[in-house]
Design a protein around this motif. Structure first.
Motif, PDB file in Angstrom:
ATOM      1  N   UNK A  86      58.294 -20.917  15.902  1.00  0.00           N
ATOM      2  CA  UNK A  86      57.743 -21.636  14.750  1.00  0.00           C
ATOM      3  C   UNK A  86      56.583 -20.877  14.127  1.00  0.00           C
ATOM      4  N   UNK A  87      55.878 -20.069  14.919  1.00  0.00           N
ATOM      5  CA  UNK A  87      54.736 -19.296  14.419  1.00  0.00           C
ATOM      6  C   UNK A  87      54.805 -17.879  14.988  1.00  0.00           C
ATOM      7  N   UNK A  88      55.690 -17.042  14.459  1.00  0.00           N
ATOM      8  CA  UNK A  88      55.874 -15.702  15.029  1.00  0.00           C
ATOM      9  C   UNK A  88      54.610 -14.855  15.037  1.00  0.00           C
ATOM     10  N   UNK A  89      53.712 -15.058  14.075  1.00  0.00           N
ATOM     11  CA  UNK A  89      52.534 -14.192  13.958  1.00  0.00           C
ATOM     12  C   UNK A  89      51.328 -14.698  14.739  1.00  0.00           C
ATOM     13  N   UNK A  90      51.448 -15.857  15.369  1.00  0.00           N
ATOM     14  CA  UNK A  90      50.315 -16.406  16.121  1.00  0.00           C
ATOM     15  C   UNK A  90      49.922 -15.469  17.259  1.00  0.00           C
TER      16      UNK A  90
ATOM     17  N   UNK B 160      72.221 -21.275  27.785  1.00  0.00           N
ATOM     18  CA  UNK B 160      72.860 -20.389  26.832  1.00  0.00           C
ATOM     19  C   UNK B 160      72.510 -20.814  25.407  1.00  0.00           C
ATOM     20  N   UNK B 161      72.566 -19.856  24.483  1.00  0.00           N
ATOM     21  CA  UNK B 161      72.203 -20.094  23.098  1.00  0.00           C
ATOM     22  C   UNK B 161      73.304 -20.814  22.346  1.00  0.00           C
ATOM     23  N   UNK B 162      73.038 -21.207  21.092  1.00  0.00           N
ATOM     24  CA  UNK B 162      71.787 -20.994  20.350  1.00  0.00           C
ATOM     25  C   UNK B 162      70.676 -21.954  20.798  1.00  0.00           C
ATOM     26  N   UNK B 163      69.504 -21.733  20.268  1.00  0.00           N
ATOM     27  CA  UNK B 163      68.381 -22.599  20.578  1.00  0.00           C
ATOM     28  C   UNK B 163      67.437 -22.053  21.619  1.00  0.00           C
ATOM     29  N   UNK B 164      67.758 -20.900  22.220  1.00  0.00           N
ATOM     30  CA  UNK B 164      66.859 -20.302  23.210  1.00  0.00           C
ATOM     31  C   UNK B 164      65.713 -19.600  22.490  1.00  0.00           C
ATOM     32  N   UNK B 165      64.509 -19.844  22.950  1.00  0.00           N
ATOM     33  CA  UNK B 165      63.316 -19.219  22.375  1.00  0.00           C
ATOM     34  C   UNK B 165      62.506 -18.539  23.468  1.00  0.00           C
ATOM     35  N   UNK B 166      61.717 -17.564  23.075  1.00  0.00           N
ATOM     36  CA  UNK B 166      60.847 -16.882  24.034  1.00  0.00           C
ATOM     37  C   UNK B 166      59.809 -17.843  24.603  1.00  0.00           C
ATOM     38  N   UNK B 167      59.543 -17.708  25.902  1.00  0.00           N
ATOM     39  CA  UNK B 167      58.464 -18.450  26.567  1.00  0.00           C
ATOM     40  C   UNK B 167      57.716 -17.459  27.451  1.00  0.00           C
ATOM     41  N   UNK B 168      57.242 -16.392  26.838  1.00  0.00           N
ATOM     42  CA  UNK B 168      56.524 -15.332  27.547  1.00  0.00           C
ATOM     43  C   UNK B 168      55.071 -15.759  27.719  1.00  0.00           C
ATOM     44  N   UNK B 169      54.503 -15.494  28.893  1.00  0.00           N
ATOM     45  CA  UNK B 169      53.131 -15.936  29.150  1.00  0.00           C
ATOM     46  C   UNK B 169      52.426 -14.964  30.079  1.00  0.00           C
ATOM     47  N   UNK B 170      51.110 -15.057  30.112  1.00  0.00           N
ATOM     48  CA  UNK B 170      50.290 -14.316  31.069  1.00  0.00           C
ATOM     49  C   UNK B 170      49.865 -15.277  32.163  1.00  0.00           C
ATOM     50  N   UNK B 171      50.042 -14.888  33.428  1.00  0.00           N
ATOM     51  CA  UNK B 171      49.795 -15.792  34.544  1.00  0.00           C
ATOM     52  C   UNK B 171      48.906 -15.145  35.603  1.00  0.00           C
ATOM     53  N   UNK B 172      48.318 -15.998  36.434  1.00  0.00           N
ATOM     54  CA  UNK B 172      47.489 -15.573  37.563  1.00  0.00           C
ATOM     55  C   UNK B 172      48.402 -15.211  38.732  1.00  0.00           C
ATOM     56  N   UNK B 173      48.388 -13.957  39.147  1.00  0.00           N
ATOM     57  CA  UNK B 173      49.304 -13.500  40.188  1.00  0.00           C
ATOM     58  C   UNK B 173      48.972 -14.057  41.562  1.00  0.00           C
ATOM     59  N   UNK B 174      47.721 -14.413  41.807  1.00  0.00           N
ATOM     60  CA  UNK B 174      47.345 -14.937  43.119  1.00  0.00           C
ATOM     61  C   UNK B 174      47.834 -16.359  43.328  1.00  0.00           C
ATOM     62  N   UNK B 175      47.639 -17.224  42.327  1.00  0.00           N
ATOM     63  CA  UNK B 175      47.990 -18.635  42.482  1.00  0.00           C
ATOM     64  C   UNK B 175      49.458 -18.911  42.175  1.00  0.00           C
ATOM     65  N   UNK B 176      50.143 -17.979  41.561  1.00  0.00           N
ATOM     66  CA  UNK B 176      51.543 -18.133  41.166  1.00  0.00           C
ATOM     67  C   UNK B 176      52.420 -18.495  42.355  1.00  0.00           C
TER      68      UNK B 176
END
Length: 433
Positions: free
Chosen positions: A351-355, A397-413
């Protein structure tokens, strides 16, 4: 690489070393890297910017070349390393009991004696005979294991990986390393074989042959799970954040209970934690830096990120997520930093590619406060897919799949994976690895 070469690359014993070399597979790779270094300029390449890459056993090779000659090679063979799921089984000395017993098992399978001096007899055998003998030894190994592995040879591979990585003695200058969310299912017996804790301990004793019963039970203690395995589930993804008490210790799309407990033990001890340790070795090391990722697009089994990196695409991998993953690789190889633009990380379908997206400033791995990028998706339609050795599993499976990329804490993960990785590293002298 090491799984494919078998005895041709990694046959080991005192007699083999007395008559030549051990770790021949790694030495062949080193020769190829030296050739590239010398001649890449003739193909328009820059010898100061060579990147080596590998997946699974190939990523284990990247790790071993990073460790080669006690880390004293610097950037002689490569500048950057890219390791997908670095494979680290136990690494004995070249003449220890396990590689020696497999040497004699290989000899017997080739039609030579099973003890004493057998090298001359092996030289008389055809390549086809030796290939079948190598296959025979591997076929008799525990599921998830192979007949022949790299060994500590005192020349090219001088130390146990966990010890040398802790000392930060590594070659090359930059590293991008990652693993998949569910590395274990292909290597751990199915839920009908691991239903109870006793079943799990019996398998662990085969996979960790040098550990005592007390050490095996200590692994169970840091992977708490009292549930029985159930082939019918419920099996589902975790978000890695231990929401509602669900995490990789107790559930995945492949299994629950003791089966998933085994999946995660194998995954962390063999792939995920070696990725952490490799990243650690470059952290705080003058002139060196590293970045870590987890590939989590369901069902993120061992090797799933190969399709994202190289294709072909699958119904669960639409263009937004593959573009983001490939851009990270390309940016690392070309510019030495895997950070990706906001529009790429969010995806064109966002919805907000440039965010602003934190992957546009991918955190350099800091051993004292480690963060990583988690490549995942959301949305799509639930489907059931069949995978050999695993069976039916859910994916979206698509359509409708969107990216959900994130930065996470490797210790608590995943309910404090960082603590479990520190525990496995302390077991290094006993495994050994």
């Amino acid at each position: 690489m090491l799984k494919k070469l078998g005895a041709f690359g990694y046959l080991s014993s005192q007699e083999v070393k007395d008559n030549g070399v051990v770790n021949a597979g790694h030495l062949d790779q080193a020769l190829a890297l030296a050739w590239v270094k010398l001649h890449i300029c003739k193909f328009g390449g820059d010898p100061s910017k060579v990147t080596i890459a590998g997946q699974s056993a190939g990523a284990g090779s990247v790790m071993h070349h990073a460790l080669a000659v006690n880390g004293d090679l610097g950037s002689l063979l490569f500048d950057k390393g890219l390791a997908q799921s670095p494979y680290l089984p136990y690494q004995p000395n070249f003449n220890d009991a396990i590689p020696t017993s497999r040497y004699y098992a290989f000899s017997a399978a080739a039609g030579c004696p099973s003890s004493g001096s057998v090298f001359s007899c092996l030289l008389s055998k055809s390549a086809a005979d030796l290939e079948l003998a190598s296959l025979s030894v591997t076929a008799s190994s525990t599921q998830g294991s192979w007949g022949f592995w790299p060994v500590t040879d005192g020349v090219y591979i001088k130390n146990r990986p966990t010890a040398q990585l802790t000392a930060k003695r590594v070659n090359g200058n930059k590293l991008l390393v990652g693993y998949n969310a569910h590395e274990g299912p292909l290597f751990v017996p199915g839920p009908d074989a691991i239903e109870t804790q006793a079943d799990l301990l019996a398998w662990m004793a085969l996979w960790f042959p040098n550990l005592s019963s007390a050490q095996l039970n200590s692994i169970l203690a840091i992977n708490p799970n009292s549930a029985l395995s159930s082939a019918s589930g419920p099996r589902f993804e975790t978000d890695g954040l231990n929401t509602g008490g669900f995490n990789a210790i107790n559930t995945s799309p492949d299994g629950v209970g003791q089966k998933q407990r085994g999946n995660n033990i194998y995954a962390e001890a063999t792939f995920a934690c070696p990725a952490y340790w490799l990243a650690d070795a470059y952290s705080g090391n003058p002139g060196k830096s590293s970045w870590l990722y987890q590939f989590s697009v369901p069902f993120a089994y061992h090797g799933a990120d190969i399709n994202a990196a190289f294709g072909p695409s699958t119904p669960s991998l639409p263009s937004d997520i593959t573009l983001a993953f490939r851009k990270a690789w390309g940016n690392f190889i070309v510019g030495g930093n895997p950070s990706i633009a906001n529009t790429i990380a969010n995806g064109a379908s966002s919805a907000s590619p440039s965010a602003y997206h934190p992957a546009s400033n991918w955190p350099v791995w800091n051993q004292n406060a480690p963060q990583f990028v988690n490549f995942n998706t959301t949305g799509g339609t639930l489907a059931t897919v069949e995978l050999p050795l695993v069976g039916p599993y859910p994916q979206y499976e698509g359509p409708g799949i969107k990216n959900a990329i994130s930065v996470q804490n490797a210790n608590t993960w995943e309910a404090y994976r960082g603590d479990r990785c520190a525990f496995y590293k302390n077991l290094g002298p006993y495994m050994p690895n």
